[in-house]
Design an enzyme around this catalytic site. Structure first.
Site, mmCIF file in Angstrom:
data_model
loop_
_atom_site.group_PDB
_atom_site.id
_atom_site.type_symbol
_atom_site.label_atom_id
_atom_site.label_comp_id
_atom_site.label_asym_id
_atom_site.label_seq_id
_atom_site.Cartn_x
_atom_site.Cartn_y
_atom_site.Cartn_z
ATOM 1 N N ASP A 158 -5.306 -7.083 5.911
ATOM 2 C CA ASP A 158 -6.398 -6.254 5.472
ATOM 3 C C ASP A 158 -7.407 -7.326 5.091
ATOM 4 O O ASP A 158 -8.759 -7.571 5.400
ATOM 5 C CB ASP A 158 -6.011 -5.316 4.124
ATOM 6 C CG ASP A 158 -7.076 -4.183 4.065
ATOM 7 O OD1 ASP A 158 -7.958 -4.394 4.723
ATOM 8 O OD2 ASP A 158 -6.845 -3.597 3.086
ATOM 9 N N ASP A 194 -2.885 -18.021 0.932
ATOM 10 C CA ASP A 194 -4.149 -18.871 0.370
ATOM 11 C C ASP A 194 -4.508 -19.744 1.469
ATOM 12 O O ASP A 194 -5.641 -20.085 1.411
ATOM 13 C CB ASP A 194 -3.702 -19.466 -1.154
ATOM 14 C CG ASP A 194 -2.321 -19.809 -1.252
ATOM 15 O OD1 ASP A 194 -1.522 -19.808 -0.153
ATOM 16 O OD2 ASP A 194 -1.967 -20.276 -2.254
ATOM 17 N N TYR A 244 0.773 -1.307 0.021
ATOM 18 C CA TYR A 244 -0.032 0.032 0.136
ATOM 19 C C TYR A 244 0.819 1.282 -0.021
ATOM 20 O O TYR A 244 0.384 2.300 -0.479
ATOM 21 C CB TYR A 244 -1.146 -0.011 1.247
ATOM 22 C CG TYR A 244 -2.007 -0.890 1.185
ATOM 23 C CD1 TYR A 244 -2.355 -1.875 0.122
ATOM 24 C CD2 TYR A 244 -2.734 -1.336 2.425
ATOM 25 C CE1 TYR A 244 -3.166 -2.973 0.017
ATOM 26 C CE2 TYR A 244 -3.767 -2.432 2.147
ATOM 27 C CZ TYR A 244 -3.908 -3.007 1.058
ATOM 28 O OH TYR A 244 -5.050 -3.870 1.084
ATOM 29 N N LYS A 250 3.790 -15.149 1.565
ATOM 30 C CA LYS A 250 3.485 -16.093 0.474
ATOM 31 C C LYS A 250 4.925 -16.151 -0.145
ATOM 32 O O LYS A 250 5.322 -15.942 -1.061
ATOM 33 C CB LYS A 250 2.752 -15.084 -0.429
ATOM 34 C CG LYS A 250 2.352 -15.691 -1.769
ATOM 35 C CD LYS A 250 1.411 -16.535 -1.725
ATOM 36 C CE LYS A 250 1.052 -17.505 -3.055
ATOM 37 N NZ LYS A 250 0.179 -18.634 -2.962
ATOM 38 N N ASP A 289 -10.643 -8.970 7.598
ATOM 39 C CA ASP A 289 -12.177 -8.656 7.131
ATOM 40 C C ASP A 289 -12.977 -10.004 6.921
ATOM 41 O O ASP A 289 -14.105 -10.170 7.444
ATOM 42 C CB ASP A 289 -12.374 -7.916 5.794
ATOM 43 C CG ASP A 289 -12.679 -6.442 6.090
ATOM 44 O OD1 ASP A 289 -11.791 -5.938 6.952
ATOM 45 O OD2 ASP A 289 -13.187 -5.649 4.990
#
Ligand code: NAD
Length: 358
Positions: free
Chosen positions: A244, A220, A142, A188, A248
C-alpha cells in the site's frame, strides 16, 4: 466475433467521467479487433448508498460474478465522510474485493518518455522506469485478528499463512517471467516473524522459476531505493501494508496519480480501476485525466480476456497521444501542444487506435 460481458461500476466523483472515456476507447479497440463488449452498469459507493441504502448492493456482487471482468471508476466523497463505517463508500469497495477473492493487486509504474519532466524527481532518475508492484490485497495486518481499539491500548495483528504467501508469490513470478525476469521481495524479516515465513516461502516458490532472479529487500531500504534508483526494479513482491505504502510512493515517479492503472486479480473475476480516488475537488469539471482508467481497461484486456493485441493497441495509442503533445491539466507541464478536457483526451486516444479497415 468474440463477445465479453463487462460489469461497469462508475461510482462517485470523477468516476462516471473517466469510465465514459475508457468505454469510448474499448469500443474503438473492439471495432478494430472484432470484439463486442456488452456493458452492464452497477452501483457501488456513495451513489449506491443514496439509491439503495447500501454501498454495495447484492445486485452488484451478483452482476460482477456474471461478468467476464469488472471495470471500476472510483468511490467516495465528502458527503458520505460522516456515515458509520458499514455504510461508507469505501466499505462497499473492500467488500467487493473480498467477495470476488481478488488477493493480488498489480500496479504497474511506467514513466512515459514524454512525461519525464512531469515528475518531481530528476529526469535521469525516472527516465525509463518500468516496474510492477505486486501487492497482497486480502490478508496481512489490514485483516488479521485479533484487532481491538481501546481507550489506552489498541492493536492489530499481521498474519500470513504459507498458502497466502505462496499464491501471491506465484503471481509475482509468473508476471516476472513475462517481463525482465527479476523479483524483489520486500519484507521486514530482520524484525518480524511473519516476514521470516514470507521470505522462506518466497524462496521455496522461486525454485519453480529458475530463470527468474530473486532478491530480498527490507521495506525501509526499499522505500529509499525506489527514490534513489527506481530503474533497478522489475517486479516488487510485497504484503498488504508494505505494498500500500510503496505503490503510492512509486506512483509519484510517473508524474501524476491520474496516469496509473491497477488490476486486482486472483479470484474468478478481475477488478480493473485507476489507483486514484474520486477526486471530489475536480469532479464534474471535465478536467480529470482519464489515462489511468483507460490504461486499466488495457489491463482488463490483458489479464482477464487475454486479448493481448487489443491491450497493446491501447497502450500504444496512449503513448502516441502524449508524444503528440496532448495533455490534461495535471500533466500539462512540458511539451504541450494542447491542454485537453477529459473527453477530448479520451477521443484523441480512441482516434490513435485507428479505424477499421473496410
Ligand atoms: P484522490 O485520489 O481522489 O485525489 C487526490 C488528488 O489527486 C486530488 O487533488 C485530485 O484532484 C487529484 N486527482 C485524482 N485523480 C485525478 C485524475 N484522474 N486527474 C487529475 N487529478 C486527479 O484522493 P483523496 O482526495 O484523498 O480522496 C477523495 C475520495 O476518494 C475519498 O472519499 C477517498 O476515500 C476516495 N478514494 C477512493 C479510492 C477508490 O475508489 N479506489 C481510492 C482512494 C481514495
Amino acid at each position: 466475433m468474440k463477445s465479453y460481458n463487462i460489469a461497469v461500476i462508475k461510482g462517485d466523483g470523477i468516476g462516471p467521467e473517466i469510465i465514459d472515456e475508457a468505454i469510448k476507447v474499448l469500443d474503438r479497440v473492439g471495432d478494430i479487433f472484432d470484439i463486442k463488449f456488452n456493458y452492464k452498469e452497477y452501483l457501488m459507493g456513495g451513489c449506491a448508498y443514496e439509491e439503495t441504502g447500501d454501498p454495495l448492493p447484492q445486485e452488484t456482487i451478483d452482476g460482477a460474478f456474471k461478468s467476464d471482468a469488472v471495470l471500476f471508476g472510483s468511490i467516495g466523497g465528502y458527503k458520505w465522510d460522516n456515515l458509520p463505517r458499514a455504510l461508507r463508500p469505501e466499505t462497499g469497495l473492500l467488500k467487493l474485493r473480498s467477495a470476488l477473492g481478488v488477493f493480488a493487486n498489480l500496479r504497474p509504474v511506467k514513466v512515459y518518455h514524454e512525461l519525464t519532466q512531469a515528475s518531481n524527481l530528476k529526469e535521469e532518475i525516472v527516465s525509463g522506469v518500468d516496474l510492477m508492484v505486486v501487492r497482497e490485497l486480502t490478508g496481512g495486518i489490514y485483516f488479521g485478528k485479533p484487532r481491538e481499539k481501546g481507550d489506552d491500548k489498541a492493536y492489530n495483528t499481521m498474519v500470513y499463512s504459507k498458502d497466502e504467501i505462496k499464491r501471491i508469490a506465484k503471481i509475482a513470478f509468473d508476471i516476472a517471467q513475462k517481463r525482465r525476469k527479476k523479483v524483489c521481495s520486500v519484507d521486514k524479516a530482520n524484525v518480524l516473524e511473519v516476514s521470516q515465513l514470507w521470505r522462506e516461502t518466497v524462496e521455496e516458490v522461486a525454485k519453480d522459476y529458475p530463470e527468474v532472479e530473486l532478491t530480498h529487500m527490507y521495506v525501509d531500504n526499499a522505500s529509499m531505493q525506489l527514490i534513489l534508483d527506481p530503474k533497478q526494479f522489475d517486479v516488487i513482491l510485497t504484503g498488504n501494508i508494505f505494498g500500500d505504502i510503496l505503490s503510492d510512493e512509486a506512483s509519484m515517479i510517473s508524474g501524476s496519480i491520474g496516469l496509473l492503472p491497477s488490476a486486482s486479480i486472483g479470484g474468478k473475476i478481475g477488478v480493473y480501476e485507476p489507483i486514484h480516488g474520486s477526486a471530489p475537488d475536480i469532479a464534474g469539471q471535465g478536467i480529470a485525466n482519464p489515462i489511468a482508467t483507460i490504461s486499466s481497461a488495457s489491463m482488463l484486456l490483458k489479464y482477464s480476456l487475454n486479448e493481448l493485441d487489443a491491450s497493446m493497441a491501447i497502450d500504444k495509442a496512449i503513448a502516441k497521444s502524449l508524444h503528440d503533445g496532448y495533455r490534461t491539466g495535471d500533466i500539462a507541464k512540458y511539451g504541450v501542444k494542447k491542454v485537453c478536457s477529459t473527453s477530448e483526451m479520451g477521443s484523441i486516444i480512441a482516434d490513435n487506435i485507428g479505424v477499421k479497415k473496410q
